[in-house]
Design an enzyme around this catalytic site. Structure first.
Site, PDB file in Angstrom:
ATOM      1  N   GLU A 151      -5.859  -8.118   6.348  1.00 61.16           N
ATOM      2  CA  GLU A 151      -5.566  -6.683   6.224  1.00 61.16           C
ATOM      3  C   GLU A 151      -5.265  -6.061   7.587  1.00 61.16           C
ATOM      4  O   GLU A 151      -5.933  -6.354   8.569  1.00 61.16           O
ATOM      5  CB  GLU A 151      -6.791  -5.929   5.685  1.00 61.16           C
ATOM      6  N   SER A 152      -4.290  -5.182   7.593  1.00 61.70           N
ATOM      7  CA  SER A 152      -3.969  -4.264   8.696  1.00 61.70           C
ATOM      8  C   SER A 152      -3.104  -4.857   9.810  1.00 61.70           C
ATOM      9  O   SER A 152      -3.267  -6.010  10.214  1.00 61.70           O
ATOM     10  CB  SER A 152      -5.234  -3.681   9.343  1.00 61.70           C
ATOM     11  N   ASN A 166     -10.455  -7.200   7.743  1.00 61.96           N
ATOM     12  CA  ASN A 166      -9.663  -6.099   8.293  1.00 61.96           C
ATOM     13  C   ASN A 166      -9.625  -6.241   9.808  1.00 61.96           C
ATOM     14  O   ASN A 166     -10.656  -6.152  10.475  1.00 61.96           O
ATOM     15  CB  ASN A 166     -10.268  -4.747   7.882  1.00 61.96           C
ATOM     16  N   LYS A 199       0.669   4.702   1.412  1.00 63.92           N
ATOM     17  CA  LYS A 199      -0.081   5.265   2.545  1.00 63.92           C
ATOM     18  C   LYS A 199       0.757   6.346   3.219  1.00 63.92           C
ATOM     19  O   LYS A 199       1.787   6.048   3.803  1.00 63.92           O
ATOM     20  CB  LYS A 199      -0.374   4.107   3.521  1.00 63.92           C
ATOM     21  N   GLU A 224     -14.586  -5.922   2.064  1.00 59.89           N
ATOM     22  CA  GLU A 224     -13.938  -5.900   3.391  1.00 59.89           C
ATOM     23  C   GLU A 224     -14.940  -6.132   4.518  1.00 59.89           C
ATOM     24  O   GLU A 224     -15.977  -5.479   4.587  1.00 59.89           O
ATOM     25  CB  GLU A 224     -13.250  -4.552   3.578  1.00 59.89           C
ATOM     26  N   GLU A 269       0.805  -1.232   0.000  1.00 62.86           N
ATOM     27  CA  GLU A 269       0.000   0.000   0.000  1.00 62.86           C
ATOM     28  C   GLU A 269       0.834   1.277   0.000  1.00 62.86           C
ATOM     29  O   GLU A 269       1.841   1.379   0.696  1.00 62.86           O
ATOM     30  CB  GLU A 269      -0.895  -0.010   1.237  1.00 62.86           C
ATOM     31  N   LYS A 310      -7.943   2.288  -3.095  1.00 65.91           N
ATOM     32  CA  LYS A 310      -8.335   2.081  -1.704  1.00 65.91           C
ATOM     33  C   LYS A 310      -8.979   3.374  -1.241  1.00 65.91           C
ATOM     34  O   LYS A 310      -8.330   4.403  -1.093  1.00 65.91           O
ATOM     35  CB  LYS A 310      -7.090   1.760  -0.880  1.00 65.91           C
TER      36      LYS A 310
HETATM   37  O1  LIG Z   1      -5.187   2.919   8.852  1.00 67.64           O
HETATM   38  C1  LIG Z   1      -6.050   3.479   9.529  1.00 67.64           C
HETATM   39  O2  LIG Z   1      -5.815   4.115  10.570  1.00 67.64           O
HETATM   40  C2  LIG Z   1      -7.507   3.404   9.113  1.00 67.64           C
HETATM   41  C3  LIG Z   1      -8.452   4.038   9.897  1.00 67.64           C
HETATM   42  C4  LIG Z   1      -9.777   4.029   9.524  1.00 67.64           C
HETATM   43  C5  LIG Z   1     -10.168   3.399   8.360  1.00 67.64           C
HETATM   44  C6  LIG Z   1      -9.223   2.753   7.567  1.00 67.64           C
HETATM   45  C7  LIG Z   1      -7.903   2.746   7.928  1.00 67.64           C
HETATM   46  N1  LIG Z   1      -6.941   2.165   7.152  1.00 67.64           N
HETATM   47  C8  LIG Z   1      -7.195   1.611   5.875  1.00 67.64           C
HETATM   48  C9  LIG Z   1      -6.652   0.247   5.772  1.00 67.64           C
HETATM   49  O3  LIG Z   1      -7.423  -0.661   5.570  1.00 67.64           O
HETATM   50  C10 LIG Z   1      -5.176   0.062   5.920  1.00 67.64           C
HETATM   51  O4  LIG Z   1      -4.520   1.117   5.303  1.00 67.64           O
HETATM   52  C11 LIG Z   1      -4.632  -1.239   5.345  1.00 67.64           C
HETATM   53  O5  LIG Z   1      -5.320  -2.341   5.821  1.00 67.64           O
HETATM   54  C12 LIG Z   1      -3.143  -1.355   5.726  1.00 67.64           C
HETATM   55  O6  LIG Z   1      -3.016  -1.322   7.126  1.00 67.64           O
HETATM   56  P1  LIG Z   1      -1.599  -1.159   7.822  1.00 67.64           P
HETATM   57  O7  LIG Z   1      -0.695  -2.222   7.262  1.00 67.64           O
HETATM   58  O8  LIG Z   1      -1.861  -1.362   9.272  1.00 67.64           O
HETATM   59  O9  LIG Z   1      -1.104   0.191   7.487  1.00 67.64           O
END
Ligand SMILES: O=C(O)c1ccccc1NCC(=O)[C@H](O)[C@H](O)COP(=O)(O)O
Length: 268
Positions: A216-217, A186, A56, A165, A54, A116
């Site tokens: 995810e995340s 997520n 970001k 998601e 991503e 996204k």
């Molecule tokens: O990343 C956030 O804080 C967030 C908050 C509210 C809604 C969505 C959010 N993120 C979008 C995503 O789904 C993430 O960017 C993606 O899963 C990657 O996550 P990470 O590896 O933890 O950066």
């Protein structure tokens, strides 16, 4: 108002400005004149872990993450590392992204691209295709009533692959009933913004094996990817760890080397 409601309210305001600048009929014409989107699913079903890497810059949970002055440079590193797809956050207010980021990345790499964003209208799906995306995200909790079904049909008619998601069991059942081929769990609770890594393992068992399961995340490195592989993930979507880690190409390559359970399950 939850964080998600707040984000969606801002998205709708920004969308109203773009809609006033370019009517939907003109956008549709441009979108349909673009090449047919790429199919990311074969790469998602590879025996190695597929990585969606991503772009970001910042997030509601962590604030500033990285400048990323030229997202196409970062995307090239992701592609060189073997990313199966690249996710470009296009939401502006909370994530610092834009459709210009998506276009810049499209101009640089052939890898499938995920727009996204917090998609709540058909217009955003047309924008996604027009800017060169191959996938779009639909968040079940952001789409009440029959909106999920309607937008899923619009997206697939446009040739976009949809990442649907989910965050809990009821949403997972909805995504499965919808026939979604690619389902993302997520682990970040979009109300509290806390990451609960056990969410994936809990929900993955409700996703049939013929669907692509995306974790995810909150993925910080290879150990997390190994854990999700053992729990049945085909794909890991990673943002923060890649943009702050300093070695995006090597990091994607290392995550990609993790074996999934795909071959084992297919041969059963
Ligand atoms: O990343 C956030 O804080 C967030 C908050 C509210 C809604 C969505 C959010 N993120 C979008 C995503 O789904 C993430 O960017 C993606 O899963 C990657 O996550 P990470 O590896 O933890 O950066």
């Amino acid at each position: 108002m939850s964080v998600l409601d707040d984000i969606v309210a801002g998205v709708r305001e920004d969308l109203a400005v773009r809609e006033a600048e370019l009517p939907e009929s003109a956008l549709r014409e441009r979108a349909l004149a673009t090449p047919r989107p790429r199919d990311p699913v074969p790469a998602f079903r590879s025996p190695e872990m597929a990585v969606i890497a991503e772009v970001k810059r910042r997030s509601p949970s962590k604030g500033h993450l990285a400048e990323i002055p030229d997202p196409s440079v970062l995307a090239s590193s992701y592609a060189a590392g073997g990313a199966a797809a690249i996710s470009v956050l296009t939401e502006q207010r909370r994530f610092g992204g834009s459709l210009a980021d998506l276009r810049a990345v499209r101009a640089m790499v052939e890898t499938p691209l995920l727009r996204k964003d917090f998609v709540v209208t058909e217009y955003q799906l047309l924008e996604a295709r027009e800017a060169g995306a191959d996938l779009a995200l639909l968040i079940v909790s952001a789409l009440p009533g029959d909106e999920l079904d309607r937008l899923y049909a619009v997206a697939t008619d446009l040739g976009l692959t949809v990442l649907v998601e989910v965050h809990d069991e009821a949403e997972t059942e909805r995504a499965v009933a919808l026939g979604a081929e690619v389902i993302g769990v997520n682990s970040r609770n979009l109300k509290t913004l806390e990451v609960h890594p056990e969410t994936f393992g809990r929900l993955a068992s409700g996703i049939p094996r013929d669907r692509v399961r995306v974790a995810e995340s909150g993925i910080t490195g290879v150990a997390d990817v190994e854990r999700y592989a053992a729990e049945g993930a085909d794909v890991c979507l990673v943002g923060e760890a890649l943009v702050i880690g300093g070695e995006p190409e090597a990091a994607v390559r290392a995550m990609r080397a993790v074996r999934t359970r795909h071959e084992e399950e297919v041969s059963r």
